[in-house]
Design a protein around this motif. Structure first.
Motif, mmCIF file in Angstrom:
data_model
loop_
_atom_site.group_PDB
_atom_site.id
_atom_site.type_symbol
_atom_site.label_atom_id
_atom_site.label_comp_id
_atom_site.label_asym_id
_atom_site.label_seq_id
_atom_site.Cartn_x
_atom_site.Cartn_y
_atom_site.Cartn_z
ATOM 1 N N GLU A 34 0.800 -1.225 0.000
ATOM 2 C CA GLU A 34 0.000 0.000 0.000
ATOM 3 C C GLU A 34 0.833 1.275 0.000
ATOM 4 O O GLU A 34 0.268 2.371 -0.071
ATOM 5 C CB GLU A 34 -0.920 0.001 1.226
ATOM 6 C CG GLU A 34 -1.877 -1.177 1.274
ATOM 7 C CD GLU A 34 -2.770 -1.153 2.494
ATOM 8 O OE1 GLU A 34 -2.613 -0.206 3.314
ATOM 9 O OE2 GLU A 34 -3.622 -2.052 2.638
ATOM 10 N N GLY A 35 2.134 1.164 0.112
ATOM 11 C CA GLY A 35 2.976 2.357 0.152
ATOM 12 C C GLY A 35 3.314 2.734 1.590
ATOM 13 O O GLY A 35 2.752 2.202 2.550
ATOM 14 N N SER A 36 4.234 3.681 1.740
ATOM 15 C CA SER A 36 4.709 4.065 3.068
ATOM 16 C C SER A 36 3.629 4.823 3.828
ATOM 17 O O SER A 36 2.900 5.647 3.271
ATOM 18 C CB SER A 36 5.958 4.944 2.944
ATOM 19 O OG SER A 36 5.681 6.119 2.204
ATOM 20 N N SER A 37 3.527 4.501 5.121
ATOM 21 C CA SER A 37 2.557 5.163 5.979
ATOM 22 C C SER A 37 3.061 5.123 7.405
ATOM 23 O O SER A 37 3.977 4.361 7.741
ATOM 24 C CB SER A 37 1.180 4.478 5.883
ATOM 25 O OG SER A 37 1.274 3.127 6.317
ATOM 26 N N TYR A 38 2.453 5.945 8.259
ATOM 27 C CA TYR A 38 2.822 5.978 9.673
ATOM 28 C C TYR A 38 1.555 6.056 10.495
ATOM 29 O O TYR A 38 0.781 7.011 10.371
ATOM 30 C CB TYR A 38 3.727 7.173 9.970
ATOM 31 C CG TYR A 38 4.286 7.182 11.375
ATOM 32 C CD1 TYR A 38 5.308 6.312 11.729
ATOM 33 C CD2 TYR A 38 3.772 8.036 12.342
ATOM 34 C CE1 TYR A 38 5.818 6.297 13.013
ATOM 35 C CE2 TYR A 38 4.277 8.032 13.636
ATOM 36 C CZ TYR A 38 5.300 7.159 13.963
ATOM 37 O OH TYR A 38 5.801 7.145 15.245
ATOM 38 N N LEU A 39 1.319 5.005 11.293
ATOM 39 C CA LEU A 39 0.107 4.902 12.110
ATOM 40 C C LEU A 39 -1.152 5.047 11.255
ATOM 41 O O LEU A 39 -2.115 5.715 11.626
ATOM 42 C CB LEU A 39 0.112 5.943 13.226
ATOM 43 C CG LEU A 39 1.245 5.808 14.257
ATOM 44 C CD1 LEU A 39 1.148 6.911 15.297
ATOM 45 C CD2 LEU A 39 1.237 4.434 14.918
#
Length: 276
Positions: A176-181
């Motif tokens: 899904e690609g880079s993410s944070y929380l």
């Protein structure tokens, strides 16, 4: 012949032999290399009080701590079952006989035992005379403990806020690609890896450039924004609390890893199975 050879070796290698005929024969060797401008030596450290055996806390009731763990270090509970912190000893031998006219050349005799000095002297590379010494182990323990505290908190926070176990977080970002929380980031995963490598690499380079052993693990300044270490009376208490939490976090993350390997679940979902 052995005495002459030893004297010659002393002049070449800078080795000083103290009373080689005595049973405890000690050999002290000092090799001084200088590359460029040396940093000034750190101020002398305060003498640490060694607790009496009766008043000392140990890791297990009735355990006998080894002699090299004398209780002078903060958080020292005498735990070293494999003897990793034992001071290294090196045997010093004389040269073997190399006379080609003899039918048999005698092997060199034992001159003494060389022990690394316990004093910490800054060098152009690192302040420890023995890389596997007790002071170096304390530095590694603190650094690993701090990473473990961050990792343990991160594993719980990620699973609690997103429902994804920490060991599966990387798989989700690859798809899904880079993410944070759960929030998308404007950087690709490759860019984030490069940022991490450069930032962490720069921080580690600066830390290893510091030759004061105390500042290497307790730098203060920007790393103490609240000024908690300003009070010398409370500083030792904070150091003891940190090393305790560090050890607990390392054990906790080891359990997280074993749990993920054998059950495939995160810490929160694993605990939730007991209530279902």
């Amino acid at each position: 012949m052995a005495t002459t050879t030893a004297a010659a070796a002393s002049g070449i290698f800078g080795i000083r032999i103290q009373d080689p005929s005595s049973g405890a024969g000690r050999v002290q060797a000092k090799f001084n290399f200088s590359f460029g401008k040396k940093k000034p030596a750190p101020p002398p450290k305060k003498t640490k009080q060694v607790r009496n055996e009766g008043d000392r806390l140990v890791w297990f009731p009735g355990a006998n701590p080894p002699e090299w763990l004398d209780g002078s270090m903060i958080g020292d509970r005498g735990f070293d079952p494999f003897g990793l912190g034992k001071p290294a000893e090196y045997l010093q031998y004389d040269f073997d006989g190399l006379d080609q006219n003899l039918a048999k050349n005698v092997a060199g005799e034992l001159l003494g035992v060389r022990q690394e000095s316990k004093e910490i002297n800054p060098t152009p590379f690192q302040p420890y005379t023995e890389v596997f010494g007790i002071e170096r182990f304390r530095e590694c323990e603190l650094i690993h403990g701090r990473w473990a505290m961050l990792g343990t908190l991160g594993a719980l926070a990620v699973e609690g806020l997103t429902g994804i176990a920490w060991q599966d977080a990387g798989k989700v970002e690859l798809v899904e690609g880079s993410s944070y929380l759960g929030q998308p980031l404007p950087f690709s995963l490759t860019t984030l890896i490069w940022i991490e490598v450069l930032v962490v690499g720069y921080i580690e380079f600066q830390r290893n450039a510091e030759l004061d052993p105390e500042k290497r693990i307790y730098p203060g300044g920007y790393f103490d924004p609240l000024g908690l270490g300003a009070d010398p009376e409370k500083l030792d208490t904070l150091k003891l609390a940190e090393i305790k939490h560090s050890r607990l976090a390392m054990i906790a993350f080891l359990i997280f890893g074993l749990q993920a390997a054998f059950t495939g679940k995160g810490p929160i979902s694993f605990i939730a199975t007991f209530s279902s």
